[in-house]
Design a protein around this motif. Structure first.
Motif, PDB file in Angstrom:
ATOM      1  N   ARG A  89       0.854  -1.195   0.000  1.00 50.01           N
ATOM      2  CA  ARG A  89       0.000   0.000   0.000  1.00 50.01           C
ATOM      3  C   ARG A  89       0.885   1.240   0.000  1.00 50.01           C
ATOM      4  N   CYS A  90       1.689   1.402  -1.037  1.00 53.20           N
ATOM      5  CA  CYS A  90       2.634   2.516  -1.091  1.00 53.20           C
ATOM      6  C   CYS A  90       1.910   3.849  -0.978  1.00 53.20           C
ATOM      7  N   ARG A  91       2.442   4.732  -0.148  1.00 51.88           N
ATOM      8  CA  ARG A  91       1.748   5.959   0.234  1.00 51.88           C
ATOM      9  C   ARG A  91       1.496   6.901  -0.937  1.00 51.88           C
ATOM     10  N   TYR A  92       2.391   6.929  -1.927  1.00 52.84           N
ATOM     11  CA  TYR A  92       2.212   7.834  -3.059  1.00 52.84           C
ATOM     12  C   TYR A  92       1.268   7.256  -4.112  1.00 52.84           C
ATOM     13  N   CYS A  93       0.933   5.969  -3.988  1.00 53.23           N
ATOM     14  CA  CYS A  93       0.156   5.266  -5.005  1.00 53.23           C
ATOM     15  C   CYS A  93      -1.273   5.000  -4.566  1.00 53.23           C
ATOM     16  N   MET A  94      -1.464   4.620  -3.305  1.00 54.73           N
ATOM     17  CA  MET A  94      -2.769   4.189  -2.815  1.00 54.73           C
ATOM     18  C   MET A  94      -3.110   4.866  -1.489  1.00 54.73           C
ATOM     19  N   ALA A  95      -4.398   4.952  -1.237  1.00 54.05           N
ATOM     20  CA  ALA A  95      -4.847   5.259   0.108  1.00 54.05           C
ATOM     21  C   ALA A  95      -4.689   3.999   0.964  1.00 54.05           C
ATOM     22  N   GLU A  96      -4.668   4.167   2.270  1.00 51.24           N
ATOM     23  CA  GLU A  96      -4.477   3.006   3.144  1.00 51.24           C
ATOM     24  C   GLU A  96      -5.637   2.026   3.023  1.00 51.24           C
ATOM     25  N   GLU A  97      -6.851   2.566   2.926  1.00 52.25           N
ATOM     26  CA  GLU A  97      -8.031   1.727   2.749  1.00 52.25           C
ATOM     27  C   GLU A  97      -8.503   1.869   1.309  1.00 52.25           C
ATOM     28  N   MET A  98      -8.309   0.829   0.519  1.00 53.40           N
ATOM     29  CA  MET A  98      -8.655   0.863  -0.905  1.00 53.40           C
ATOM     30  C   MET A  98      -9.871  -0.007  -1.175  1.00 53.40           C
ATOM     31  N   THR A  99     -10.676   0.417  -2.145  1.00 48.60           N
ATOM     32  CA  THR A  99     -11.769  -0.402  -2.656  1.00 48.60           C
ATOM     33  C   THR A  99     -11.378  -0.888  -4.042  1.00 48.60           C
ATOM     34  N   PHE A 100     -11.253  -2.193  -4.194  1.00 41.94           N
ATOM     35  CA  PHE A 100     -10.812  -2.750  -5.464  1.00 41.94           C
ATOM     36  C   PHE A 100     -12.009  -3.214  -6.287  1.00 41.94           C
ATOM     37  N   LEU A 101     -11.766  -3.392  -7.576  1.00 44.91           N
ATOM     38  CA  LEU A 101     -12.824  -3.823  -8.478  1.00 44.91           C
ATOM     39  C   LEU A 101     -13.276  -5.249  -8.148  1.00 44.91           C
ATOM     40  N   PRO A 102     -14.562  -5.523  -8.230  1.00 46.75           N
ATOM     41  CA  PRO A 102     -15.010  -6.917  -8.106  1.00 46.75           C
ATOM     42  C   PRO A 102     -14.403  -7.751  -9.232  1.00 46.75           C
ATOM     43  N   ARG A 103     -14.023  -8.957  -8.919  1.00 45.23           N
ATOM     44  CA  ARG A 103     -13.380  -9.805  -9.933  1.00 45.23           C
ATOM     45  C   ARG A 103     -14.279 -10.024 -11.155  1.00 45.23           C
ATOM     46  N   SER A 104     -15.580  -9.948 -10.957  1.00 44.35           N
ATOM     47  CA  SER A 104     -16.507 -10.156 -12.067  1.00 44.35           C
ATOM     48  C   SER A 104     -16.406  -9.055 -13.120  1.00 44.35           C
ATOM     49  N   GLU A 105     -15.825  -7.907 -12.763  1.00 40.58           N
ATOM     50  CA  GLU A 105     -15.731  -6.783 -13.698  1.00 40.58           C
ATOM     51  C   GLU A 105     -14.428  -6.787 -14.497  1.00 40.58           C
ATOM     52  N   LEU A 106     -13.531  -7.703 -14.189  1.00 37.33           N
ATOM     53  CA  LEU A 106     -12.234  -7.716 -14.854  1.00 37.33           C
ATOM     54  C   LEU A 106     -12.318  -8.382 -16.227  1.00 37.33           C
ATOM     55  N   LEU A 107     -11.425  -7.968 -17.106  1.00 38.60           N
ATOM     56  CA  LEU A 107     -11.263  -8.692 -18.360  1.00 38.60           C
ATOM     57  C   LEU A 107     -10.784 -10.112 -18.074  1.00 38.60           C
ATOM     58  N   ALA A 108     -11.308 -11.061 -18.808  1.00 39.18           N
ATOM     59  CA  ALA A 108     -10.784 -12.426 -18.729  1.00 39.18           C
ATOM     60  C   ALA A 108      -9.415 -12.475 -19.395  1.00 39.18           C
ATOM     61  N   LEU A 109      -8.615 -13.445 -18.992  1.00 42.27           N
ATOM     62  CA  LEU A 109      -7.285 -13.594 -19.576  1.00 42.27           C
ATOM     63  C   LEU A 109      -7.362 -13.686 -21.099  1.00 42.27           C
ATOM     64  N   GLU A 110      -8.306 -14.466 -21.600  1.00 33.86           N
ATOM     65  CA  GLU A 110      -8.442 -14.610 -23.055  1.00 33.86           C
ATOM     66  C   GLU A 110      -8.739 -13.274 -23.715  1.00 33.86           C
ATOM     67  N   GLU A 111      -9.547 -12.436 -23.075  1.00 37.21           N
ATOM     68  CA  GLU A 111      -9.870 -11.125 -23.641  1.00 37.21           C
ATOM     69  C   GLU A 111      -8.649 -10.204 -23.644  1.00 37.21           C
ATOM     70  N   ILE A 112      -7.885 -10.226 -22.546  1.00 33.36           N
ATOM     71  CA  ILE A 112      -6.664  -9.422 -22.518  1.00 33.36           C
ATOM     72  C   ILE A 112      -5.729  -9.853 -23.644  1.00 33.36           C
ATOM     73  N   ALA A 113      -5.564 -11.161 -23.796  1.00 32.34           N
ATOM     74  CA  ALA A 113      -4.655 -11.681 -24.815  1.00 32.34           C
ATOM     75  C   ALA A 113      -5.105 -11.286 -26.217  1.00 32.34           C
ATOM     76  N   LEU A 114      -6.390 -11.429 -26.511  1.00 31.87           N
ATOM     77  CA  LEU A 114      -6.900 -11.084 -27.835  1.00 31.87           C
ATOM     78  C   LEU A 114      -6.715  -9.604 -28.147  1.00 31.87           C
ATOM     79  N   ILE A 115      -6.998  -8.750 -27.150  1.00 32.26           N
ATOM     80  CA  ILE A 115      -6.833  -7.305 -27.363  1.00 32.26           C
ATOM     81  C   ILE A 115      -5.360  -6.967 -27.558  1.00 32.26           C
ATOM     82  N   ALA A 116      -4.493  -7.533 -26.719  1.00 30.61           N
ATOM     83  CA  ALA A 116      -3.062  -7.262 -26.852  1.00 30.61           C
ATOM     84  C   ALA A 116      -2.535  -7.741 -28.196  1.00 30.61           C
ATOM     85  N   GLU A 117      -2.960  -8.909 -28.629  1.00 33.17           N
ATOM     86  CA  GLU A 117      -2.520  -9.430 -29.923  1.00 33.17           C
ATOM     87  C   GLU A 117      -3.023  -8.562 -31.067  1.00 33.17           C
TER      88      GLU A 117
END
Length: 332
Positions: free
Chosen positions: A29-57
């Motif tokens: 939780r580096c002080r210049y990057c994040m607040a101490e208490e962070m709210t992260f994205l629900p895993r359901s909202e993330l790109l799937a690995l296959e989607e990341i790969a297809l977009i990157a390719e």
């Protein structure tokens, strides 16, 4: 076809570099990057690995020659190494380089696998070698984990570069010692000015160190000669006399580098940002899920048509962040 069109923004800058944030989560939780208490994205909202790969390719097919995987901390994502292996197959087939930026806490476990997958060079974020200072900056981290990870990476044949964010009153006095340590080992060190991204628990102006002054101070202690080395990113380099190492400076405030910007950033939820300091973005997750790669091409073209000329960073006392999102969302 859209894929036949070059990746050139409205200012005539060719886009050759894609940074992919595979997760917004991090085990520090580096002080210049994040607040101490962070709210992260629900895993359901993330790109799937296959989607990341297809977009990157798709980006590689359209002219991107360098991909950097970032986070958060990319190695906290369980399938990150599967993505590295998939993208590693494009190295030498359109892609010149696949790299990674990591905080190093998990490198001891994963360094050999990264090398086997085609990664040849990594950046390790290390803002202090002093255990207490490191723990303070990261809020709970153990610097020994990172140092062990760096050793493991080098043993696996990976070229390591250290990234250090310069912060007044925290680690600025340690910069000469860090440069001594890195140059003695033939490791490049890149210093970075703090960037006003996301609300944190203190005023960034209190910690801002202009790298113009740091360079002047270091020049009085080290034999520094301007070096034409180009890593594909925004750093400017100096050769350190009597060593095989370089000093790099990334100075978005005192040495704006936007005229030569060759980068776009894909977030873990599929948003494509064309500038770290602006909120303009297109949704590639929605595009790939509704219209496949043809829709991704159209969205990329729209993003490049609106890429701003430059960021508008300001770290004056009391200044609001340039954007509300934290660095961990779009990656370093």
């Amino acid at each position: 076809m859209a894929s036949d069109r070059p990746l050139v923004d409205r200012h005539g800058r060719a886009i050759r570099y894609l940074r992919v944030s595979v997760t917004d989560r991090c085990d520090l939780r580096c002080r210049y990057c994040m607040a101490e208490e962070m709210t992260f994205l629900p895993r359901s909202e993330l790109l799937a690995l296959e989607e990341i790969a297809l977009i990157a390719e798709r980006f590689v097919a359209r002219g991107v020659t360098k991909i950097r995987l970032t986070g958060g901390e990319p190695l906290v994502r369980r399938d990150a190494l599967d993505l590295v292996r998939r993208l590693g197959r494009s190295v030498g087939a359109g892609l010149d380089e696949l790299t990674l930026t990591t905080n190093g806490t998990r490198l001891a476990t994963h360094a050999a696998a990264l090398a086997e997958a085609g990664v040849r060079r990594i950046n390790v974020s290390l803002d202090s070698r002093d255990p207490e200072v490191f723990r303070h900056i990261t809020r709970h981290g153990d610097v020994r984990q990172v140092l062990d990870g760096i050793a493991a990476a080098r043993a696996a044949g990976l070229t390591v570069k250290i990234n250090m964010v310069a912060m007044k009153g925290l680690n600025d006095a340690e910069i000469p010692a860090m440069l001594d340590w890195t140059s003695a080992q033939g490791i490049d060190l890149t210093l970075i000015e703090t960037m006003p991204l996301g609300a944190i628990d203190e005023d960034r102006a209190d910690r801002f160190v202009p790298l113009t002054q740091v360079l002047a101070d270091l020049s009085a202690q080290f034999d520094l000669t301007r070096d034409a080395h180009d890593s594909g990113g925004p750093a400017r380099y100096w050769r350190i006399g009597g060593t095989d190492a370089r000093l790099g400076l990334i100075s978005p405030l005192t040495g704006n580098f936007c005229d030569s910007c060759n980068r776009v950033r894909l977030t873990t939820e599929g948003k494509l940002f064309t500038c770290l300091g602006h909120d303009d973005q297109v949704d590639l997750k929605a595009a790939i899920r509704s219209g496949g790669l043809a829709a991704v091409d159209d969205a990329i073209d729209a993003a490049l048509a609106s890429k701003p000329a430059r960021h508008e960073f300001d770290v004056a006392p009391g200044a609001a962040p340039a954007v509300a999102r934290h660095m961990s969302v779009t990656g370093g």
